[in-house]
Design a protein around this motif. Structure first.
Motif, mmCIF file in Angstrom:
data_model
loop_
_atom_site.group_PDB
_atom_site.id
_atom_site.type_symbol
_atom_site.label_atom_id
_atom_site.label_comp_id
_atom_site.label_asym_id
_atom_site.label_seq_id
_atom_site.Cartn_x
_atom_site.Cartn_y
_atom_site.Cartn_z
ATOM 1 N N CYS A 1 -3.542 9.100 -14.807
ATOM 2 C CA CYS A 1 -2.806 8.562 -15.958
ATOM 3 C C CYS A 1 -3.380 7.235 -16.429
ATOM 4 O O CYS A 1 -3.431 6.961 -17.640
ATOM 5 N N ILE A 2 -3.809 6.388 -15.496
ATOM 6 C CA ILE A 2 -4.445 5.123 -15.885
ATOM 7 C C ILE A 2 -5.740 5.409 -16.645
ATOM 8 O O ILE A 2 -6.012 4.809 -17.692
ATOM 9 N N ASP A 3 -6.542 6.341 -16.130
ATOM 10 C CA ASP A 3 -7.780 6.707 -16.817
ATOM 11 C C ASP A 3 -7.493 7.314 -18.189
ATOM 12 O O ASP A 3 -8.195 7.021 -19.169
ATOM 13 N N PHE A 4 -6.469 8.158 -18.278
ATOM 14 C CA PHE A 4 -6.120 8.785 -19.557
ATOM 15 C C PHE A 4 -5.663 7.732 -20.561
ATOM 16 O O PHE A 4 -6.009 7.797 -21.742
ATOM 17 N N PHE A 5 -4.905 6.749 -20.094
ATOM 18 C CA PHE A 5 -4.444 5.666 -20.961
ATOM 19 C C PHE A 5 -5.632 4.879 -21.499
ATOM 20 O O PHE A 5 -5.716 4.605 -22.703
ATOM 21 N N LEU B 1 2.864 -3.716 -8.686
ATOM 22 C CA LEU B 1 1.986 -3.053 -9.639
ATOM 23 C C LEU B 1 1.636 -1.644 -9.159
ATOM 24 O O LEU B 1 1.728 -1.357 -7.961
ATOM 25 N N PRO B 2 1.202 -0.773 -10.066
ATOM 26 C CA PRO B 2 0.910 0.617 -9.662
ATOM 27 C C PRO B 2 -0.393 0.783 -8.896
ATOM 28 O O PRO B 2 -0.585 1.792 -8.222
ATOM 29 N N PHE B 3 -1.290 -0.220 -8.972
ATOM 30 C CA PHE B 3 -2.629 -0.044 -8.418
ATOM 31 C C PHE B 3 -2.634 0.159 -6.910
ATOM 32 O O PHE B 3 -3.401 0.968 -6.392
ATOM 33 N N GLN B 4 -1.774 -0.564 -6.194
ATOM 34 C CA GLN B 4 -1.786 -0.446 -4.739
ATOM 35 C C GLN B 4 -1.348 0.936 -4.262
ATOM 36 O O GLN B 4 -1.621 1.338 -3.134
ATOM 37 N N SER B 5 -0.692 1.689 -5.152
ATOM 38 C CA SER B 5 -0.273 3.048 -4.791
ATOM 39 C C SER B 5 -1.426 4.047 -4.825
ATOM 40 O O SER B 5 -1.274 5.179 -4.356
ATOM 41 N N ILE B 6 -2.579 3.637 -5.368
ATOM 42 C CA ILE B 6 -3.701 4.567 -5.504
ATOM 43 C C ILE B 6 -4.475 4.709 -4.196
ATOM 44 O O ILE B 6 -4.752 5.824 -3.737
ATOM 45 N N TYR B 7 -4.828 3.580 -3.580
ATOM 46 C CA TYR B 7 -5.630 3.633 -2.357
ATOM 47 C C TYR B 7 -4.910 3.051 -1.145
ATOM 48 O O TYR B 7 -4.940 3.634 -0.055
ATOM 49 N N ASN B 8 -4.262 1.908 -1.318
ATOM 50 C CA ASN B 8 -3.650 1.238 -0.178
ATOM 51 C C ASN B 8 -2.555 2.087 0.469
ATOM 52 O O ASN B 8 -2.480 2.199 1.698
ATOM 53 N N THR B 9 -1.704 2.686 -0.347
ATOM 54 C CA THR B 9 -0.581 3.458 0.204
ATOM 55 C C THR B 9 -1.032 4.671 1.022
ATOM 56 O O THR B 9 -0.638 4.810 2.179
ATOM 57 N N PRO B 10 -1.867 5.572 0.472
ATOM 58 C CA PRO B 10 -2.273 6.724 1.290
ATOM 59 C C PRO B 10 -3.064 6.326 2.535
ATOM 60 O O PRO B 10 -2.893 6.930 3.602
ATOM 61 N N LEU B 11 -3.907 5.297 2.420
ATOM 62 C CA LEU B 11 -4.700 4.868 3.573
ATOM 63 C C LEU B 11 -3.823 4.230 4.646
ATOM 64 O O LEU B 11 -4.029 4.452 5.843
ATOM 65 N N THR B 12 -2.843 3.443 4.221
ATOM 66 C CA THR B 12 -1.923 2.819 5.178
ATOM 67 C C THR B 12 -1.123 3.881 5.919
ATOM 68 O O THR B 12 -0.938 3.809 7.133
ATOM 69 N N ILE B 13 -0.650 4.879 5.185
ATOM 70 C CA ILE B 13 0.113 5.969 5.799
ATOM 71 C C ILE B 13 -0.743 6.725 6.807
ATOM 72 O O ILE B 13 -0.276 7.112 7.884
ATOM 73 N N LEU B 14 -2.017 6.926 6.476
ATOM 74 C CA LEU B 14 -2.907 7.697 7.343
ATOM 75 C C LEU B 14 -3.325 6.912 8.589
ATOM 76 O O LEU B 14 -3.353 7.461 9.697
ATOM 77 N N ILE B 15 -3.648 5.641 8.409
ATOM 78 C CA ILE B 15 -4.274 4.864 9.488
ATOM 79 C C ILE B 15 -3.267 4.162 10.388
ATOM 80 O O ILE B 15 -3.434 4.131 11.611
ATOM 81 N N ARG B 16 -2.235 3.611 9.773
ATOM 82 C CA ARG B 16 -1.297 2.784 10.545
ATOM 83 C C ARG B 16 -0.542 3.627 11.564
ATOM 84 O O ARG B 16 0.059 4.648 11.227
ATOM 85 N N ASP B 17 -0.584 3.184 12.801
ATOM 86 C CA ASP B 17 0.035 3.927 13.893
ATOM 87 C C ASP B 17 1.511 3.555 14.033
ATOM 88 O O ASP B 17 1.883 2.379 13.926
ATOM 89 N N SER B 18 2.342 4.552 14.257
ATOM 90 C CA SER B 18 3.771 4.359 14.520
ATOM 91 C C SER B 18 4.478 3.599 13.398
ATOM 92 O O SER B 18 5.255 2.672 13.652
ATOM 93 N N MET B 19 4.206 3.972 12.148
ATOM 94 C CA MET B 19 4.901 3.331 11.034
ATOM 95 C C MET B 19 6.306 3.919 10.927
ATOM 96 O O MET B 19 6.473 5.146 10.961
ATOM 97 N N PRO B 20 7.314 3.073 10.816
ATOM 98 C CA PRO B 20 8.696 3.569 10.727
ATOM 99 C C PRO B 20 8.861 4.554 9.573
ATOM 100 O O PRO B 20 8.268 4.382 8.511
#
Length: 267
Positions: free
Chosen positions: A160-164, A210-229
């Protein structure tokens, strides 16, 4: 029946990607050079810090994050802005607009084939190499399931950012400078080039809205971070879903309004 038509576009994109194998090899080679550079860069940063942990991250944790961020970028980068800009400047967009499918949907399903091939050829091999070389440092469990939910949301926001930005070309007839500025902002504020943990507290707090951190930081944090609540994981996914819906709406409204000023060169 409609899904079959969409999947045929995905298949066409996959076949087209296979025709440009040299381009894929070049991309992989470029990523390897980039990874060598960030290895020595961050090794120097941690050496100068004089401690094994900087901003809550170890050198190995930082390197794993950045390697996977590079692979995720190669997977999710659609080059949609260049595609739209070229079609607007050449006038080919008119042929796409008269197709019996919405233009945004046409672009997404056309690009989906490239996404599938990029995932298979870039992200998946990189993840497997990192996983086995680090002796299973990345814990695989329910986090992998949440990651698979997070990635489509991240793709939606990125698309959506690219389309905009691509729609802006209807006004400017040129997209190069605007797209370069967009790339710099997204890569920096999404955590793709520098983990957000290294940002100053104030800037990190601003970026979290902002929406940007949801692009890379969020999926990577979910994948890498151990024992996230679980609650924290669901909160991050909820924020992703919110921004995905917002960006879908905003990009669609901007496109509908911008259609009034469309100009085709030569006609």
């Amino acid at each position: 029946m409609k899904l079959r038509r969409y999947f045929s576009m995905t298949r066409a994109g996959m076949l087209e990607q296979l025709q440009f194998r040299l381009g894929s090899v070049t991309t992989i080679a470029g990523n390897l050079i980039y990874l060598v550079l960030i290895y020595f860069l961050w090794k120097s940063i941690f050496a100068s810090a004089g401690t094994d942990v900087v901003s809550g991250m170890t050198f190995s944790g930082t390197l794993i994050y950045l390697v996977l961020a590079s692979a995720l970028f190669s997977f999710m980068e659609m080059y949609l802005v260049w595609y739209m800009g070229r079609d607007i400047q050449s006038g080919k967009i008119v042929l796409d607009l008269i197709k019996p499918i919405r233009y945004r949907s046409f672009l997404f399903w056309t690009q989906s084939g490239f996404l599938v091939m990029s995932f298979v050829m870039t992200f998946l091999p990189t993840f497997l190499v990192v996983y086995f070389l680090t002796d299973g440092t990345i814990h695989l469990g329910v986090n992998l399931l949440f990651f698979l939910v997070s990635v489509p949301l991240a793709l939606t926001i990125n698309f959506c950012i690219d389309f905009f930005i691509g729609t802006v070309c209807l006004y400017t007839q040129s997209i190069w400078g605007i797209n370069i500025m967009k790339e710099v902002i997204v890569l920096l504020l999404s955590g793709a080039t520098i983990p957000l943990a290294f940002f100053p507290d104030t800037l990190r707090r601003i970026v979290s809205y902002l929406p940007f951190q949801s692009i890379y930081n969020t999926p990577l944090t979910i994948l890498i971070r151990d024992s996230m609540p679980l609650r924290e994981t669901l909160t991050m996914l909820g924020i992703q879903l919110f921004w995905a819906l917002v960006m879908l709406l905003v990009s669609d409204l901007f496109w509908r309004r911008s259609m009034r000023v469309i100009t085709v060169n030569g006609g």
